[in-house]
Design a protein around this motif. Structure first.
Motif, PDB file in Angstrom:
ATOM      1  N   THR A  49       0.846  -1.199   0.000  1.00  0.00           N
ATOM      2  CA  THR A  49       0.000   0.000   0.000  1.00  0.00           C
ATOM      3  C   THR A  49       0.875   1.240   0.000  1.00  0.00           C
ATOM      4  O   THR A  49       1.821   1.341   0.790  1.00  0.00           O
ATOM      5  CB  THR A  49      -0.915   0.023   1.243  1.00  0.00           C
ATOM      6  OG1 THR A  49      -1.682  -1.173   1.267  1.00  0.00           O
ATOM      7  CG2 THR A  49      -1.861   1.215   1.205  1.00  0.00           C
ATOM      8  N   TRP A  75      -4.426   6.784  -1.237  1.00  0.00           N
ATOM      9  CA  TRP A  75      -3.659   5.542  -1.153  1.00  0.00           C
ATOM     10  C   TRP A  75      -3.937   4.673  -2.372  1.00  0.00           C
ATOM     11  O   TRP A  75      -4.957   4.820  -3.045  1.00  0.00           O
ATOM     12  CB  TRP A  75      -4.027   4.752   0.116  1.00  0.00           C
ATOM     13  CG  TRP A  75      -5.490   4.428   0.208  1.00  0.00           C
ATOM     14  CD1 TRP A  75      -6.463   5.222   0.749  1.00  0.00           C
ATOM     15  CD2 TRP A  75      -6.156   3.262  -0.284  1.00  0.00           C
ATOM     16  NE1 TRP A  75      -7.687   4.618   0.628  1.00  0.00           N
ATOM     17  CE2 TRP A  75      -7.524   3.408  -0.003  1.00  0.00           C
ATOM     18  CE3 TRP A  75      -5.726   2.111  -0.928  1.00  0.00           C
ATOM     19  CZ2 TRP A  75      -8.476   2.453  -0.341  1.00  0.00           C
ATOM     20  CZ3 TRP A  75      -6.668   1.150  -1.275  1.00  0.00           C
ATOM     21  CH2 TRP A  75      -8.029   1.320  -0.976  1.00  0.00           C
ATOM     22  N   GLY A  76      -3.009   3.778  -2.626  1.00  0.00           N
ATOM     23  CA  GLY A  76      -3.195   2.758  -3.663  1.00  0.00           C
ATOM     24  C   GLY A  76      -2.641   1.450  -3.147  1.00  0.00           C
ATOM     25  O   GLY A  76      -1.664   1.426  -2.397  1.00  0.00           O
ATOM     26  N   THR A  77      -3.304   0.360  -3.513  1.00  0.00           N
ATOM     27  CA  THR A  77      -2.899  -0.947  -2.985  1.00  0.00           C
ATOM     28  C   THR A  77      -2.772  -1.971  -4.121  1.00  0.00           C
ATOM     29  O   THR A  77      -3.592  -1.995  -5.031  1.00  0.00           O
ATOM     30  CB  THR A  77      -3.952  -1.453  -1.968  1.00  0.00           C
ATOM     31  OG1 THR A  77      -3.813  -0.724  -0.767  1.00  0.00           O
ATOM     32  CG2 THR A  77      -3.755  -2.928  -1.649  1.00  0.00           C
ATOM     33  N   THR A  90      -5.895  -1.261  -6.586  1.00  0.00           N
ATOM     34  CA  THR A  90      -6.995  -0.345  -6.289  1.00  0.00           C
ATOM     35  C   THR A  90      -6.501   0.825  -5.458  1.00  0.00           C
ATOM     36  O   THR A  90      -5.346   0.861  -5.043  1.00  0.00           O
ATOM     37  CB  THR A  90      -8.123  -1.102  -5.561  1.00  0.00           C
ATOM     38  OG1 THR A  90      -9.194  -0.212  -5.376  1.00  0.00           O
ATOM     39  CG2 THR A  90      -7.661  -1.608  -4.216  1.00  0.00           C
ATOM     40  N   GLY A  91      -7.374   1.775  -5.233  1.00  0.00           N
ATOM     41  CA  GLY A  91      -6.989   2.934  -4.443  1.00  0.00           C
ATOM     42  C   GLY A  91      -8.157   3.878  -4.261  1.00  0.00           C
ATOM     43  O   GLY A  91      -9.223   3.677  -4.836  1.00  0.00           O
ATOM     44  N   ASP A  92      -7.953   4.904  -3.429  1.00  0.00           N
ATOM     45  CA  ASP A  92      -9.030   5.867  -3.205  1.00  0.00           C
ATOM     46  C   ASP A  92      -8.460   7.103  -2.510  1.00  0.00           C
ATOM     47  O   ASP A  92      -7.320   7.098  -2.034  1.00  0.00           O
ATOM     48  CB  ASP A  92     -10.119   5.245  -2.327  1.00  0.00           C
ATOM     49  CG  ASP A  92     -11.458   5.935  -2.510  1.00  0.00           C
ATOM     50  OD1 ASP A  92     -11.513   6.957  -3.220  1.00  0.00           O
ATOM     51  OD2 ASP A  92     -12.455   5.469  -1.930  1.00  0.00           O
TER      52      ASP A  92
END
Lengths: 442, 354
Positions: A49, A75-77, A90-92
């Motif tokens: 992350t 963040w992005g994972t 994914t991320g948000d």
């Protein structure tokens, strides 16, 4: 074309940074390895992350906007195990808003993804607009409108996950699709504030929540403060949450407090949920406690609450002892007992934080937990132990590298009733950058 | 060229960042330790090195710090002998004194006009090997009536340049954080959110409260912060149902029930799971049984929702709709609060009252 757009975005983001009084930027990478028992075969997963944060503030546009601020937290994972292919990467955004003050700071506007705090809103993550108007020296009104934030259409990370499932795709919006509300307050002195608030959330044009809040924090004497808050569901005309507390600093080193709380948890279900028609549930807690700085290095904390829940009564006790070995090193012991009609647990947690040098810290904690009753998952495939107790130990080493860089490596292992064995390995590296007054590096 | 999977690229980027950190670690900066306590013990007056402090009107003005030549007026021999470690923490990579941006607003010149004794405020000086700055504690400032009054009025910005970057932990009323403030803060923040923003930015709150979008809990991100009173330490998974029974509304500050449903579905406990399994005890559907679901639902309806919240057509409606075998599910007093006319305009009613 894409490159030009990226460059334009970069310049747009960098422009306020160049003229801001304060700029803070951070990048944190977390790598975590652990088995996820929720996948039926308990596969081991690796999650990477990347968090990024940017806070820019103190930009003045003469004659127009004062203290223009910009805040981003995202963040992005990347994951090795997921339920669906789209969850691999994914991320948000957690926060993404711009804030500025107008009319000599009498009006403050915030637009974007933000947290609305206070009053009936409690803490509401909202995509929308928030306006705060100061009236005279002591009064103010705030109002907000927007869409409550829904979780992205992805699953989170193992048992440590926060992010919810793709509920929207199934037609169930977690909280609602439109929210508005506000709060009027009177703040005569620092430490004393009384407010009245309102919150309405709609789900497909049907009221999901409609609450009226009253709250107060009053400094009765220099060492005595009262806190009270209540949220009334206007749909049901029942008190969803009522709290009353009194804190008395009898000595600079001794603080006593008493509190009472009554909640009706079913009122926090959306009024558009079928479960909102089945029951009126109640929780009541009354108790008190103390904090005592017995010695400059030694402090104690204790709290007890008597609980009344549907189906019987319960008890909750919390104890804590902290001893400072030196300015940056300490050890502690925490205890927590919670017994409610359905079950209960006793928990003990010992921890140590040791600074080996000014830059290197070791930390460790050991938690032991004993359930009152065994879980019963007979007939399911959940991998559970037929035991009542769990024990989990964690050790970490963190390193303040310098020049804004820091690193941490942590390992955790244990056995719990819901996991035959449990382990986690976490590596974290972070970079923090701060400037004051347009470009003076700290 | 064939692209590798997304996750592999993500891991590659993360690995590069980790590597960059290690490189930076090997290049940790030098700092200079002037051994303030040693100088004072030897009878060296503060002003012997810091004479320009009389003219310093704001912290951070470079003139208040002695140049190397000033140090060499006494310690020339150490430099000639190559004993760089006498002053430098990294004698292998010595560098100039790095001036950090001040966090306080302070006028030395104005204070020295009142009293020229440095030790009035600088009660304790760091010795060799201690990297602490000779900054007086805050209680020294509050010893003066003027500053005590400013503190009481919450006028933090008189002294503090930016509490958002350097938040301090209050230890006195009205916002003492001494006890378990994580547990105590909700009602205080509800009534004093503006006061919280003096020290805390929204991203501080979002670490825990942005549960809708946060990828993992704060305890997983900061396992080394063992002294913090985080809520979900250790084996929270085992105790979460007990905690929820004790105070479900506290959980719902951050989590909506669909959050719970997601995890329960992954554990195959919900009706819409890929391979649904029944976690309920025997007698769950037997009226009169000690574990009858109707009694459990009346006592803890939120827990029912954490597995069965799939809209109005969930399995409750099947039996409890008008004419169904489950009978009237409403709690006593329902009709006093909800007139029968509501049936015609509330979609939730229509699920059972077509």
């Amino acid at each position: 074309m894409r490159g030009a757009a990226a460059l334009a975005l970069l310049l747009t983001l960098w422009a306020p940074v160049a003229i801001a009084q304060v700029t803070e930027a951070s990048a944190t990478t977390v790598l975590r390895l652990e088995p996820d028992w929720r996948t039926t075969d308990s596969r081991v997963g690796l999650w990477g992350t990347q968090y990024v944060g940017l806070s820019v503030r103190g930009i003045d546009i003469p004659g127009a906007v004062e203290d223009l601020r910009f805040q981003l937290s995202a963040w992005g994972t990347a994951a090795t195990i997921t339920s669906t292919p789209e969850q691999l990467l994914t991320g948000d955004f957690e926060l993404l808003f711009m804030q500025g003050s107008l009319f000599q700071r009498h009006l403050t506007l915030t637009v974007g993804r933000q947290l609305i705090s206070g009053g009936a809103a409690r803490v509401l993550q909202l995509d929308g607009l928030n306006a705060n108007v100061s009236i005279g020296k002591y009064f103010g009104i705030s109002g907000y409108v927007g869409q409550p934030v829904v979780a992205p259409t992805v699953s989170g990370q193992g048992v440590n996950a926060y992010v919810a499932a793709p509920t929207v795709s199934r037609g169930v919006v977690p909280l609602g699709d439109f929210a508005f509300g506000g709060r009027a307050y009177w703040r005569p002195t620092y430490g004393t504030e009384i407010g009245v608030s309102f919150l309405e959330i709609l789900n497909n044009n049907v009221i999901a929540r409609q609450d009226l809040g009253v709250d107060a924090h009053v400094l009765i004497l220099p060492n005595l403060s009262l806190t009270a808050s209540s949220i009334l569901s206007l749909v049901e005309l029942r008190v969803a949450d009522g709290q009353l507390g009194l804190s008395w600093h009898i000595l600079p080193t001794l603080e006593l407090f008493v509190n009472g709380m009554r909640t009706e948890p079913d009122l926090f279900l959306s009024r558009t949920s079928i479960f909102s028609v089945f029951a009126y549930t109640q929780r009541t807690a009354v108790g008190g406690g103390a904090f005592w700085q017995a010695l400059p290095r030694l402090s104690f904390y204790g709290e007890y609450n008597q609980l009344w829940v549907d189906g019987g009564s319960g008890n909750e006790a919390i104890l804590g002892v902290t001893y400072k070995l030196d300015r940056k090193s300490s050890v502690g012991l925490n205890g927590h007992l919670l017994y409610v009609p359905v079950n209960g647990y006793t928990e003990l947690r010992a921890w140590v934080l040791e600074s080996l040098t000014d830059r290197i810290k070791l930390s460790a904690d050991l938690q032991w937990q004993l359930l009152e009753n065994l879980f019963s998952y007979a007939g399911t495939s959940i991998p559970y132990n037929a035991t009542k107790d769990s024990i989990v130990g964690t050790a970490s080493v963190s390193w303040l590298i310098g020049c804004g860089w820091s690193a941490m490596l942590s390992g955790s292992i244990g056995t719990t009733p819901l996991n035959l064995t449990r382990y986690t390995v976490t590596a974290r590296i972070g970079y923090n950058f701060t400037t004051f007054d347009a470009g003076t590096p700290r | 060229m064939k692209w590798r999977p997304f996750w592999l690229r993500g891991l590659l980027v993360a690995s590069l960042l980790l590597g960059a950190g290690v490189v930076a670690a090997l290049d940790a900066a030098d700092h200079i330790n002037p051994n303030h306590a040693g100088h004072a013990k030897s009878g060296v007056e503060c002003l012997a090195c810091h004479e320009p402090i009389f003219d310093e009107t704001a912290l951070g003005q470079l003139s208040a710090f002695p140049k190397e030549a000033k140090c060499l007026s006494c310690h020339k021999k150490q430099k000639e002998d190559g004993n760089c470690g006498f002053c430098h923490s990294r004698p292998d990579k010595p560098g100039p004194y790095v001036l950090s941006s001040p966090h306080l607003k302070f006028n030395h010149a104005k204070h020295l006009e009142k009293d020229e004794k440095c030790e009035v405020c600088h009660l304790q000086l760091p010795a060799r090997g201690q990297v602490d700055k000779p900054v007086p504690p805050m209680k020294t400032c509050l010893g003066c009536h003027e500053h005590a009054q400013q503190y009481a009025n919450g006028q933090c910005d008189v002294c503090h340049r930016d509490l958002l970057s350097i938040p301090l932990k209050p230890t006195s009323p009205p916002f003492s954080h001494q006890a378990n403030f994580t547990r105590a803060h909700p009602p205080i923040a509800r009534a004093s959110a503006a006061s919280c923003t003096l020290c805390h930015q929204q991203r501080f709150c979002s670490d825990c409260h942005a549960a809708m979008t946060a990828p993992m809990r704060i305890e997983a991100v900061k396992p080394d912060a063992v002294d913090k009173n985080f809520i979900h330490w250790g084996d929270y998974l085992t105790r979460h149902s007990i905690e929820a029974r004790g105070n479900e509304s506290r959980c719902q500050t951050c989590h909506v029930v669909t959050f719970c449903e997601q995890c329960h579905r992954a554990a195959q406990l919900t009706p819409n799971a890929a391979n649904p399994q029944n976690p309920h005890p025997s007698g769950w559907n037997m009226p009169g049984s000690s574990s009858f679901h109707g009694t459990a639902a009346r006592q803890d309806i939120v827990s029912c929702a954490t597995c069965h919240e799939q809209g109005a057509q969930s399995n409750c409606v099947t039996c409890h709709r008008v004419g169904g075998v489950g009978g009237d599910p409403h709690p006593s007093g329902w009709t006093n609060r909800h007139p029968s006319s509501e049936i015609h305009h509330n979609p939730m009613c229509l699920a059972c009252h077509p």
